[in-house]
Design an enzyme around this catalytic site. Structure first.
Site, short mmCIF file in Angstrom:
data_model
loop_
_atom_site.label_atom_id
_atom_site.label_comp_id
_atom_site.label_asym_id
_atom_site.label_seq_id
_atom_site.Cartn_x
_atom_site.Cartn_y
_atom_site.Cartn_z
CD GLU A 288 -2.36 -1.32 2.81
OE1 GLU A 288 -2.22 -0.38 3.62
OE2 GLU A 288 -2.93 -2.37 3.11
N PRO A 289 1.74 1.41 -0.97
CG PRO A 289 2.98 1.35 -2.94
CD PRO A 289 1.97 0.57 -2.16
CB CYS A 358 -2.89 36.23 9.17
SG CYS A 358 -2.93 37.41 7.83
CE1 TYR A 387 -0.62 10.76 2.79
CE2 TYR A 387 1.74 10.47 2.44
CZ TYR A 387 0.49 9.93 2.67
OH TYR A 387 0.35 8.58 2.77
N1 LLP Z 1 -1.59 2.05 4.43
C1 LLP Z 1 -2.14 2.57 5.53
C2 LLP Z 1 -3.02 1.74 6.33
C3 LLP Z 1 -1.88 3.91 5.91
O1 LLP Z 1 -2.41 4.41 7.01
C4 LLP Z 1 -1.01 4.70 5.10
C5 LLP Z 1 -0.71 6.10 5.45
C6 LLP Z 1 -0.47 4.11 3.95
C7 LLP Z 1 -0.77 2.79 3.65
C8 LLP Z 1 0.44 4.87 3.04
O2 LLP Z 1 1.62 5.23 3.68
P1 LLP Z 1 2.83 5.83 2.83
O3 LLP Z 1 3.27 4.75 1.87
O4 LLP Z 1 2.34 7.02 2.12
O5 LLP Z 1 3.86 6.14 3.82
N2 LLP Z 1 0.22 13.07 5.95
C9 LLP Z 1 1.44 12.45 6.41
C10 LLP Z 1 1.45 10.95 6.12
C11 LLP Z 1 0.27 10.21 6.71
C12 LLP Z 1 0.25 8.75 6.39
C13 LLP Z 1 -1.04 8.11 6.77
N3 LLP Z 1 -1.18 6.71 6.44
C14 LLP Z 1 2.63 13.18 5.78
O6 LLP Z 1 2.44 14.12 5.03
O7 LLP Z 1 3.78 12.84 6.06
#
Ligand code: LLP
Length: 435
Positions: A288-289, A358, A387
């Site tokens: 799940e990237p 602001c 994000y």
């Molecule tokens: N699978 C699940 C269950 C998740 O909760 C997430 C991310 C992913 C996959 C994907 O993760 P990734 O591969 O993108 O690391 N807004 C934050 C990141 C929040 C991630 C939430 N869950 C930021 O900007 O760093």
């Protein structure tokens, strides 16, 4: 590796001049490289070849329809977390049958929508959620496929707000309670136990936590296969990207210059470490990237409004703000800032790079050494593809930014800048205030 580079003095995305995009569509504007996303997807898929692999792109990172379609064309399914995300995948022409539905607060309406569209599986986060899914599936006269999210209690060594695999996070069911949760699930008539899931956190920059979590949970997953005949294991997302040397990391030379012991995580190394641990399980492996797929494939273009020379401090005031890219304000995250027109003759400038919102938190960088840039010139925030737009808001009544996709020498507006009229279209003045 990515496709942002200087051609002479001008920063390009693939073969398109980014200043041209800024002039054409205005700023702030997100620009994405289709080739970078395709490379990211293909490198991960080949890094784990030999496995029965299903990549479910975590679309919370970037859910623009064009980007979803691009990943769907490459063969991806999706990791979804809301009814809105289900509908986005459908609108983009993606495949819900190859997609998984995660999140701790699924509503009945969301469960129903996913079931009606033949979701691959729900990633269940709690016992009460199993009962709710069973109830909705019963109403529809179907069996709902599920995997339980197992919290392995492994420290991902990442920012506290984006770590998820520790026992004090709200996510998943602790490994010690997971067997009982599966037993409970097996007693529901409208639940089909299909798999297992885990995800330990985001922006992981070393392999060790991934390896530790897989090793820790694999014996339990083997038991589940024997007991319930599960057919897949999702090991989540979390692969980190490069923020500090973002621009340089687009070139193979930069990668070969990195010492082996400190080389940043690559999809090849990820595959090499995990494939031998996963292959013997004889299960489909779901990944799940999110960030890894789009993070380095996007930049945020912004225009310099003012250079304010303060007392012992310079402020570079740009037209992007925390509402467009909230990560620095929210996680103290670093985004490299580069000029769209490079001029090595110019004097250096050290400045705080701030937006017009602001509050003091509207700051992208503190005391950042930059090439000096003046009013009307453009800069890019690197590694902003993940994000970025999806976390943006209308704070200070600022319109949502525009988004542009580049492929080779072609570019297209994939999301027009919001207008003020669109922003207020659902608002009204109640009669009791206007009579
Ligand atoms: N699978 C699940 C269950 C998740 O909760 C997430 C991310 C992913 C996959 C994907 O993760 P990734 O591969 O993108 O690391 N807004 C934050 C990141 C929040 C991630 C939430 N869950 C930021 O900007 O760093």
């Amino acid at each position: 590796m990515h496709h942002f580079h200087y051609a002479g003095s001008n920063l390009q995305c693939e073969n398109v001049d980014l200043a041209e995009i800024a002039r054409l569509y205005g700023t702030p504007t997100y620009v994405y490289s289709a080739a970078t996303m395709a490379d990211n997807y293909n490198r991960l898929a080949s890094g784990l070849k030999g496995l029965d692999l299903q990549i479910c792109y975590a679309m919370k990172a970037n859910s623009s329809l064009a980007i979803l379609r691009h990943f769907a064309n490459l063969g991806a399914g999706f990791d979804l977390v809301s009814g809105g995300e289900v509908r986005r995948v459908l609108a983009a022409g993606g495949d819900i049958k190859r997609s998984v539905f995660a999140g701790v607060g699924k509503t009945e309406a969301e469960i129903e929508l996913a079931l009606k569209n033949d979701i691959f599986a729900f990633h269940v986060e709690s016992e009460p959620e199993i009962a709710r899914i069973n109830h909705v599936a019963g109403k529809l006269g179907v069996k709902a496929p599920i995997a339980i999210r197992i919290n392995p209690d492994v420290d991902a060594h990442t920012h506290a707000k984006i770590t998820t695999g520790k026992s004090d996070n709200k996510f998943g069911i602790p490994l010690a309670h997971a067997a009982a949760a599966y037993e409970a699930a097996a007693r529901f008539p409208h639940i089909q136990i299909k798999g297992a899931q885990m995800h330990i956190g985001s922006q992981l920059t070393s392999l060790a936590p991934f390896v530790e979590a897989v090793k820790k949970v694999a014996p339990f997953v083997t038991d589940l296969k024997a007991k319930y005949g599960i057919t897949y294991w999702s090991i989540g997302g979390g692969i980190g990207i490069i923020y500090k040397d973002a621009l340089a990391s687009g070139s193979p030379e930069w990668w070969s210059a990195q010492p082996a012991d400190t080389r940043p995580l690559t999809p090849e190394a990820y595959g090499e470490a995990l494939t031998p641990l996963l292959a013997p399980l004889g299960l489909k492996i779901v990944l799940e990237p999110g960030r890894y797929m789009v993070g380095n494939a996007g930049v945020l273009l912004s225009r310099v409004e003012y250079l304010k020379r303060g007392k012992g401090k310079n402020f570079l005031i740009v037209d992007a703000a925390m509402n467009d890219l909230v990560r620095p304000a929210m996680y103290d995250s670093f985004h490299e800032i580069v000029p769209l027109h490079r001029d090595t003759e110019r004097p250096a400038l050290v400045a705080d790079v701030v937006g017009p919102v602001c509050e003091s938190g509207d700051c992208f960088a503190k005391d950042r050494p930059l090439q000096s840039v003046g009013e009307g010139e453009y800069i890019a925030f690197m590694s902003a593809g993940a994000y970025g737009y999806t976390m943006s808001s209308r704070y200070n009544t600022r319109n949502m930014a525009a988004e542009v996709l580049v492929q080779g020498g072609a570019s297209d507006l994939i999301n027009a800048r919001e207008t003020f009229e669109q922003q207020i279209q659902n608002e009204k003045l109640p009669a009791f205030l206007t009579k």
